[in-house]
Scaffold this active site. Structure first.
Site, short mmCIF file in Angstrom:
data_model
loop_
_atom_site.label_atom_id
_atom_site.label_comp_id
_atom_site.label_asym_id
_atom_site.label_seq_id
_atom_site.Cartn_x
_atom_site.Cartn_y
_atom_site.Cartn_z
N GLU A 75 0.84 -1.20 0.00
CA GLU A 75 0.00 0.00 0.00
C GLU A 75 0.88 1.25 0.00
O GLU A 75 0.62 2.21 -0.74
CB GLU A 75 -0.92 0.00 1.21
CG GLU A 75 -1.77 1.24 1.36
CD GLU A 75 -1.99 1.65 2.81
OE1 GLU A 75 -1.77 2.84 3.12
OE2 GLU A 75 -2.35 0.78 3.62
N HIS A 76 1.91 1.26 0.80
CA HIS A 76 2.85 2.39 0.81
C HIS A 76 3.51 2.55 -0.55
O HIS A 76 3.61 3.66 -1.09
CB HIS A 76 3.93 2.15 1.87
CG HIS A 76 3.53 2.52 3.26
ND1 HIS A 76 4.19 3.46 4.01
CD2 HIS A 76 2.52 2.06 4.05
CE1 HIS A 76 3.62 3.57 5.20
NE2 HIS A 76 2.61 2.71 5.25
#
Length: 446
Positions: A75-76
């Site tokens: 996600e990052h």
């Protein structure tokens, strides 16, 4: 059928509370592109703003063994850039006056933007680009891994309450991956690399594994046209990815987890029961658990608050929460903070007594009606916030429910009886199904 064309559209209207005007909510449409992407449109014409969300049906519970935290880590990394947008597009969203963010949960990962409605097509283009075009280098991955490790240190490793919660979850789910924290274990995060991220990305970030939610000042036909022109260009894969999750055996023994730390100023008590979710429960059972939880710990009129805070004065705070939106068996929490003169053992015994009376004594009809009414009212009030409504639909669909399930939910809650609540309490609030957590300062423990 040509790629990008949509399958037949399904329209539902969110129900109003029992006794209210049915059909008062927005008309929700649900369709699917040929490549498998689901599309849900939630009209809200009060302001010229839209919330655009793309949900992937994978979360931390789908992390490969030994690679905990990879869903959250990816996600990052999804903000790091593609060939078309080498620096990502966060600055571009901000320049358009919009906001964006993302979150990872056990069962799903979601990315969202809130922008003026004329920028919806641009947001779709951005997200469609990074669904297939993510570019990662070691120069990007290694520093971001350090960011995630620091996030874990700041939020968990220095917080005794979070450390206790991790230990309680690991005890409740020794076999199922719900026992592993979403952010991952620190020693495993340290091993995550570019290859792990790309392997996970290629497995799960596909149209057939995604749900597009658009809420706001839009029409369904226009949203579908824009989706065909952006997401619809992505080729279909053979099949959506499968989730491989070991399931928990039936619990047979209560477990107590105690954590002491010099940083603890206020002792705390939590008890977490293993219970079915809306997806795994028998018909009506999850709704009964929802009402049961509100009766027990839903505010100042709840049984626990009246008994433990007002009458016995054993606690300064108490509450309960049912995490019903889960793909697999889930949790029902009860938490309390004792008064300075109360031990956690006394609080635990008093909690047992309240649950026993709930199981054996007749439930007050006024209390039951108040709980049902409040739950349904909260659901209706959620329609006033397009982002909240989008999250409700996204989380529900990503964990195996349907839009019919969501639309009918208020009626099902209103139909919960006192007998159903007591049956749920008797069956699921058995202490042998629970893990209790004690949080104590070191001086008290000594």
């Amino acid at each position: 059928m040509q790629p990008g064309l949509s399958l037949p559209q399904h329209t539902l209207t969110l129900s109003a509370p029992a006794g209210g005007k049915q059909g008062a909510g927005p008309a929700i449409t649900h369709s699917r592109l040929e490549n498998g992407l689901q599309i849900v449109v939630i009209p809200d014409h009060r302001t010229p703003v839209v919330t655009h969300m793309i949900w992937y049906q994978n979360g931390s519970a789908d992390d490969p063994p030994g690679k905990s935290g990879i869903a959250h880590f990816l996600e990052h990394l999804m903000f790091k850039g593609t060939k078309a947008h080498p620096k990502g597009f966060s600055d571009l969203v901000a320049e358009l006056g919009g906001q964006e963010n993302a979150f990872t949960a056990y069962d799903y990962t979601a990315y969202f933007q809130r922008v003026a409605k004329e920028h919806l097509a641009t947001m779709m283009g951005f997200e469609a680009d990074r669904m297939t075009g993510l570019i990662l280098t070691d120069d990007v991955v290694a520093p971001e891994r350090d960011v995630v490790l620091e996030e874990r240190r700041m939020r968990t490793d220095t917080d005794p309450a979070q450390q206790l919660n991790e230990a309680v979850q690991a005890s409740l789910f020794p076999h199922h991956p719900y026992g592993t924290p979403v952010i991952g274990w620190g020693h495993e995060i340290e091993t995550l690399d570019r290859g792990d991220a790309l392997s996970y990305y290629e497995r799960f970030y596909t149209p057939a594994n995604a749900i597009l939610i658009v809420a706001g000042d839009v029409e369904a036909a226009e949203v579908e046209r824009l989706a065909r022109e952006t997401y619809g260009r992505i080729p279909a894969r053979d099949k959506p990815p499968r989730r491989f999750r070991p399931q928990e055996p039936e619990p047979r023994a209560h477990r107590l987890v105690t954590l002491t730390d010099a940083k603890v100023e206020q002792p705390a008590h939590e008890r977490v029961f293993l219970v079915p979710s809306y997806t795994t429960a028998a018909p009506g059972e999850a709704e009964a658990l929802e009402v049961l939880t509100h009766l027990l710990g839903g505010g100042h009129t709840s049984l626990l608050y009246r008994e433990l805070v007002v009458e016995q004065k054993l606690a300064v705070a108490v509450g309960a929460y049912y995490m019903g939106t889960s793909l697999d068996a889930t949790r029902l929490w009860i938490y309390a903070m004792p008064t300075p003169t109360t031990t956690l053992e006394q609080l635990d015994d008093a909690l047992d007594e309240v649950i026993a009376r709930l199981v054996d004594d007749p439930i007050d009809e006024a209390d039951l009606q108040r709980a049902r009414t409040r739950l349904v009212a909260d659901a209706i009030y959620a329609q006033d916030n397009q982002a909240s409504l989008a999250r409700w639909y996204g989380a529900s669909l990503a964990t195996g429910l349907t839009i019919e399930d969501i639309a009918d939910w208020p009626d099902r809650i209103d139909a919960v009886t006192a007998d159903a609540v007591q049956m749920a309490a008797r069956k699921w609030l058995d202490k042998r199904r629970a893990v209790t957590g004690f949080l104590l300062p070191e001086a008290v423990a000594a």
